[in-house]
Design a protein around this motif. Sequence first.
Motif, PDB file in Angstrom:
ATOM      1  N   ASN A  64     -26.340  25.145  -7.730  1.00 46.09           N
ATOM      2  CA  ASN A  64     -26.990  24.078  -8.350  1.00 46.09           C
ATOM      3  C   ASN A  64     -28.133  23.908  -9.003  1.00 46.09           C
ATOM      4  O   ASN A  64     -28.502  23.279  -9.712  1.00 46.09           O
TER       5      ASN A  64
ATOM      6  N   ASN B   7     -27.194  21.006 -10.825  1.00 44.10           N
ATOM      7  CA  ASN B   7     -25.826  20.982 -11.701  1.00 44.10           C
ATOM      8  C   ASN B   7     -24.726  20.111 -11.329  1.00 44.10           C
ATOM      9  O   ASN B   7     -23.926  19.848 -12.170  1.00 44.10           O
ATOM     10  N   ASN B   8     -24.870  19.985  -9.802  1.00 45.02           N
ATOM     11  CA  ASN B   8     -23.792  19.179  -9.273  1.00 45.02           C
ATOM     12  C   ASN B   8     -24.512  18.014  -8.713  1.00 45.02           C
ATOM     13  O   ASN B   8     -24.450  18.022  -7.478  1.00 45.02           O
TER      14      ASN B   8
ATOM     15  N   LYS C 123     -28.621  28.751 -13.784  1.00 50.51           N
ATOM     16  CA  LYS C 123     -27.632  29.057 -14.637  1.00 50.51           C
ATOM     17  C   LYS C 123     -27.026  30.765 -14.628  1.00 50.51           C
ATOM     18  O   LYS C 123     -27.719  31.431 -14.207  1.00 50.51           O
TER      19      LYS C 123
ATOM     20  N   GLN D 116     -17.203  24.270  -7.724  1.00 51.66           N
ATOM     21  CA  GLN D 116     -18.054  24.531  -8.538  1.00 51.66           C
ATOM     22  C   GLN D 116     -18.227  25.658  -9.162  1.00 51.66           C
ATOM     23  O   GLN D 116     -18.195  26.046 -10.348  1.00 51.66           O
TER      24      GLN D 116
END
Length: 250
Positions: free
Chosen positions: A180, A147-148, A183, A247
């Motif tokens: 990361n 995700n990052n 979800k 984040q």
Amino acid sequence: MRIERIGNCTLYNGDAMEIMPNLPKADLAISDVPYSLTTGGASKSSKTMSGIFAAHNYANDGQLIMAVVPFPEMMAAIYGALKADADCYVMANDKNVHPITAAALDAGFQFHNLLVWDKVTPTPNRWYMKNLEFTLYLWKGRASTINNPSAKQLIRGGIDKVTDHPTEKPVYLMAEYVLNSSKRGETVLDPFMGSGTTGVACAATGRDFIGIELDPKYFDIACDRITRAYEQGDMFVERAPKEIQEQMAI
């Protein structure tokens, strides 16, 4: 077997190897798995070791962590507990990176990266002070971008211990992996949850959590910590490195 449900977390007090085959498949696994520890050559008479490695706590016989599951069986069980496409983070010290990696590959995992935690305060050793711990970043099925993608291999930050668990990890470290590779609303599994750090990170970031711990003492500690995490929200983020704070604000 004792089961506690706290918020979106389900905690099992029992043997992970017996429990994992009967669980719903998880989206992500994160665990500081158990393995025998050695003092790295510091003799008991040298007085160079302290804390969990002090002579009155540890005899340099590899028995600091008592519940040790063979790596091949362990990694096969974790692989089987995950959905068809899933990430997996497994922590290891320098001596166990290679055997755990071999067991993970034999189980069917593929290897993404070797991540590093600089815990700042080193463990005394006669052959270089040990200030690093490692995390195998693995995947099952189809690989997914984190995700990052700007996240780096190295995370540097100390730990303010909140329990007496000998290998307690900081919440911000587990939160990095949770954020990361999952979800909100997805399920994270930690089959060797210890004092519940991964569960605290999940409670603070909106993930469901399944945790297993054999030791009743640390199971109770994990229950208490996760309960308080739901009450406090993301207050712990103030102590996390800046990039992890950013984040968690997304």
